[in-house]
Design an enzyme around this catalytic site. Structure first.
Site, PDB file in Angstrom:
ATOM      1  N   GLY A  17       1.709   5.562  -6.640  1.00 42.01           N
ATOM      2  CA  GLY A  17       1.334   4.739  -5.493  1.00 42.01           C
ATOM      3  C   GLY A  17       2.434   4.686  -4.448  1.00 42.01           C
ATOM      4  N   GLY A  19       2.433   2.795  -1.613  1.00 39.95           N
ATOM      5  CA  GLY A  19       2.381   1.611  -0.746  1.00 39.95           C
ATOM      6  C   GLY A  19       3.761   0.972  -0.665  1.00 39.95           C
ATOM      7  N   PHE A  20       3.813  -0.293  -0.292  1.00 37.46           N
ATOM      8  CA  PHE A  20       5.115  -0.961  -0.140  1.00 37.46           C
ATOM      9  C   PHE A  20       5.895  -0.983  -1.455  1.00 37.46           C
ATOM     10  CE2 PHE A  20       2.981  -2.716   3.628  1.00 37.46           C
ATOM     11  CZ  PHE A  20       3.956  -2.458   4.573  1.00 37.46           C
ATOM     12  N   GLY A  21       5.214  -1.328  -2.557  1.00 39.31           N
ATOM     13  CA  GLY A  21       5.909  -1.403  -3.842  1.00 39.31           C
ATOM     14  C   GLY A  21       6.488  -0.065  -4.268  1.00 39.31           C
ATOM     15  N   GLU A 176      -7.116 -12.554  11.512  1.00 38.07           N
ATOM     16  CA  GLU A 176      -6.640 -11.561  12.474  1.00 38.07           C
ATOM     17  C   GLU A 176      -7.801 -10.762  13.054  1.00 38.07           C
ATOM     18  OE1 GLU A 176      -2.190 -11.169  10.495  1.00 38.07           O
ATOM     19  OE2 GLU A 176      -3.795  -9.847   9.828  1.00 38.07           O
ATOM     20  N   ASP A 313       0.686  -5.473  -5.382  1.00 42.18           N
ATOM     21  CA  ASP A 313      -0.546  -6.257  -5.551  1.00 42.18           C
ATOM     22  C   ASP A 313      -1.148  -6.148  -6.940  1.00 42.18           C
ATOM     23  OD1 ASP A 313      -0.108  -6.738  -2.919  1.00 42.18           O
ATOM     24  OD2 ASP A 313      -1.996  -5.915  -2.171  1.00 42.18           O
ATOM     25  N   ALA A 329       3.026  -7.830   1.449  1.00 38.99           N
ATOM     26  CA  ALA A 329       4.012  -6.759   1.526  1.00 38.99           C
ATOM     27  C   ALA A 329       5.412  -7.193   1.055  1.00 38.99           C
ATOM     28  CB  ALA A 329       4.063  -6.208   2.940  1.00 38.99           C
TER      29      ALA A 329
END
Lengths: 453, 453
Positions: A17, A19-21, A176, A313, A329
């Site tokens: 993955g 993503g941010f992690g 948003e 997440d 995040a």
């Protein structure tokens, strides 16, 4: 084609993955005495907090994405592998992809979460969620197509349905989206149409709890609701969506049942763990929570598997507060960096204190000049909150080579109130307003199967 | 749903197509004593000369597109209608769309051209062309996916095929694509991969004529070829493609038959008229040329139909030189403006001299700092030509609100040599490198039907 990774020493860290992690773990391991393989289905990292700006036509996907290979090109100990993990084998320390296998010494799983329709998965086609670039382009297509269809529609009632946007879920994403769509309808598009007045559009934000932004302090929820109402958004709390069908959203507020004709319904409510959660549970016996997130130890490892970590997440970490850390995040970044440091320490023969999330606060943007910020010790809203929001997002985009462009794009959109990325794209079929058997207009659904033209 | 346009007076001009020809006609009619309806399948105007930069990951679609409604929002006498014209009826002065009809006093058709595979239309799936945003994203997907597949592939021969890019057609588009892909492989991506050396990529530009850029002066063709070779592109002229199948491009150079294993083949060769050409021929008896373009009178009208005009790529205008005007943006712009002025003159009771194209020269960009420019009275190449190219393109983008961003994006990419828009997007299926029955990697084709995973 099947090949194990050629070289087992040095220590091999496989990260699943980007993503941010996963990305922050990989960056923190850059230069460490380990060999890192980052596996992702996609070839880019997505700056998800800004995805709603793609969905509403302000930014392009590339503005908020960075090719993983480019971000990690200087991490010579890191390989990026584009592929999808099908299974893992903890006994043989194997990650199984279609067509290849990797042997790991340490495994970090950071595959995140996807939408959850609370058992109404068939709503996915009528009420798309917002997780991927494709999701955002699909939302963008439906939003702008709805205005096009309204411009063509002569029946006032049907036209009203085209100009009604129901956003389900009052969390940051829902807030948003609602704010951005309100700005589109009430300012950006105002002068672009001839048959309709886009200011007649109705934007509904439906939230089941008693206030929007439930994780935030009550006074900020109130401020956010007030700003949204100023923007023209109708906020309905304590409202449950009981059905979405035939372009009608059925809601239940107390015992009040309402049927809202809306041609555009956007999903910002539930989440569920990505499939890797189930794989981990089955292969390691890890406990999972009600949405399938993996319950981790205080060092983010899986109980009984000290060399398998879950971050971001997908991880359910509740050693700090009674309720698990939120899926945002900053949590993912800190978790990724923590595990990277833990690995380095272990190799050096040291141990690490349990993971501690440092909460620098949370924020949500409502619109031009309007946001709410909760730094814990101080809460504020309005223009200053908006500037804080912009600053923080730019700051984190600085990781990526496109922050300059995004900043300028924002400045540009801010002053001109224009949105350059209002393209309706897709294939020949979905790229058009269709006409059904009754001569009514419709916007084709994403999957071709469901389109009869 | 079927509605004729409510108001017949003032004079109603219907423009079909929002490309350069149609858009410039609409803009020139802004404020004139006419009522204008611009019909387009898409909701945006596409700055096609830069489409190759989307296909090669430098710009995003929105950077080179402008919402038609935004561009024309100040033209109060102009309506934009998103829809597709199915047929016309010159007797009743009707334009027939699915679901509605428009009555015109004057009709301007500017629907352009699409790719032509010289009777091998089945090549379309294996060798995509470059006309739409979707085409560009498909090319982008295949180009970057090919590098990903090469990185995974261990068999050197198969890997070579993944790193071979065959561009068919040595016109401006082919030259620009070849140059951009060479820069990708030899500089941008150089440090991003671990298993492959992207500099081993082979970029072939295949042209049937005896030189590339045939419409240009021979010395410029030679200069362009030299610059391409400096960039690492293999240019093969007098080379006909006789077959594309099973990832092998078969070429014929004189009697030399060659079989080139290439996993990425891009089409920049033939063009054919859009379907409206045929419709016009059938309904008005207009003569069409061998690729289906409508042969127009010296005032761009159709013979016997003084109130029907064809402008842009779809028009075949040969009253100025023996051979028809080329299908380039400047011709379309001037034709659109000419017809707009002619309409204004007619309404005022005056007539106009025949259309005269003012050729301000032609140019093609080869890569960073390299381009060729032919202004007729002067021809030059190199950095100065490149700057001229940039200047001219920025100048014309100035019509649109995104020119600033594009300029900065260019500057940014120029200095960093980075390409931010290198995303591989598409749905779940086509977004991945597949594995076939023999365990070989493949890149799924666009149409789901052809994908078995």
């Amino acid at each position: 084609m099947v090949e194990a990774v050629e070289n087992q020493s040095p220590h091999h860290v496989v990260i699943v993955g980007g993503g941010f992690g996963g990305l922050y773990a990989a960056k923190a391991l850059s230069g460490a005495p380990v060999h890192v393989t980052l596996v992702d289905k996609r070839n880019f990292h997505l700056f998800q907090p800004l995805l709603y700006q793609v969905a509403t036509g302000t930014l392009s996907p590339a503005d908020i994405s960075s090719p993983l290979r480019a971000v990690l090109s200087d991490s010579k100990n890191t390989k990026v592998l584009m592929g999808e993990v099908k299974d893992i084998d903890p006994q043989q320390r194997k990650v199984i992809l279609s067509g290849e296998e990797l042997i790991y010494d340490t495994l970090i799983v950071a595959t995140g979460v996807s939408h959850f329709y609370f058992g109404n998965e068939h709503w996915a086609t009528v009420a798309p969620g917002l997780k991927t670039v494709e999701d955002a382009l699909e939302m963008r297509r439906r939003i702008f197509m709805a205005f096009e269809a309204a411009e063509k529609e002569t029946n006032p009632e049907k036209r009203r349905a085209w100009l009604t946007f129901a956003i389900i879920g009052g969390g940051p994403t829902g807030v948003e989206l609602a704010g951005a769509i309100a700005e589109l309808a009430y300012s950006t598009l105002k002068r672009d149409f001839r048959n309709i007045d886009t200011a007649e559009a109705k934007i509904l934000l439906l939230e089941g709890m008693d206030r929007i932004l439930p994780p935030y302090a009550p006074e900020l929820s109130a401020k956010a609701e007030a700003s949204l109402q100023r923007l023209g958004v109708t906020v309905q709390t304590k409202t449950l969506v009981t059905n979405i069908a035939d372009n009608i959203v059925t809601t239940k507020q107390g015992d009040k049942i309402e049927q809202i004709p809306a041609r555009t319904t956007l999903w910002a409510a539930g989440i569920k763990a990505s499939p890797m959660g189930k794989v981990l549970a089955e292969r390691t016996g890890a406990a999972i929570d009600r949405v399938g997130r993996v319950i981790v130890e205080s060092d983010l490892s899986i109980s009984g598997h000290p060399n398998i970590f879950v971050v971001g997440d997908l991880a359910s970490f509740s050693h700090q507060n009674e309720k698990p850390l939120p899926g945002v995040a900053p949590v993912a970044m800190q978790e990724g960096e923590y595990v990277a440091n833990l690995i380095k320490q272990r190799i050096a023969g040291y141990s690490m204190a349990p993971f501690q999330y440092v909460d620098r606060g949370s924020m949500a943007v409502i619109g031009r000049n309007a946001a709410v910020v909760d730094l814990g010790y101080v809460k504020f809203s309005g223009l200053f909150a908006w500037l804080t929001w912009v600053f923080v997002h730019i700051y984190f985009l600085i990781e990526f080579d496109n922050k300059l462009i995004v900043m300028l794009q924002w400045g540009w959109n801010y002053w001109t109130r224009k949105r350059g990325a209002r393209l309706i794209t897709g294939d020949e079929v979905i790229g058009k307003v269709g006409i059904d058997a009754n001569g009514d207009y419709y916007v084709p659904l994403k999957s071709k199967e469901t389109v009869e033209v």
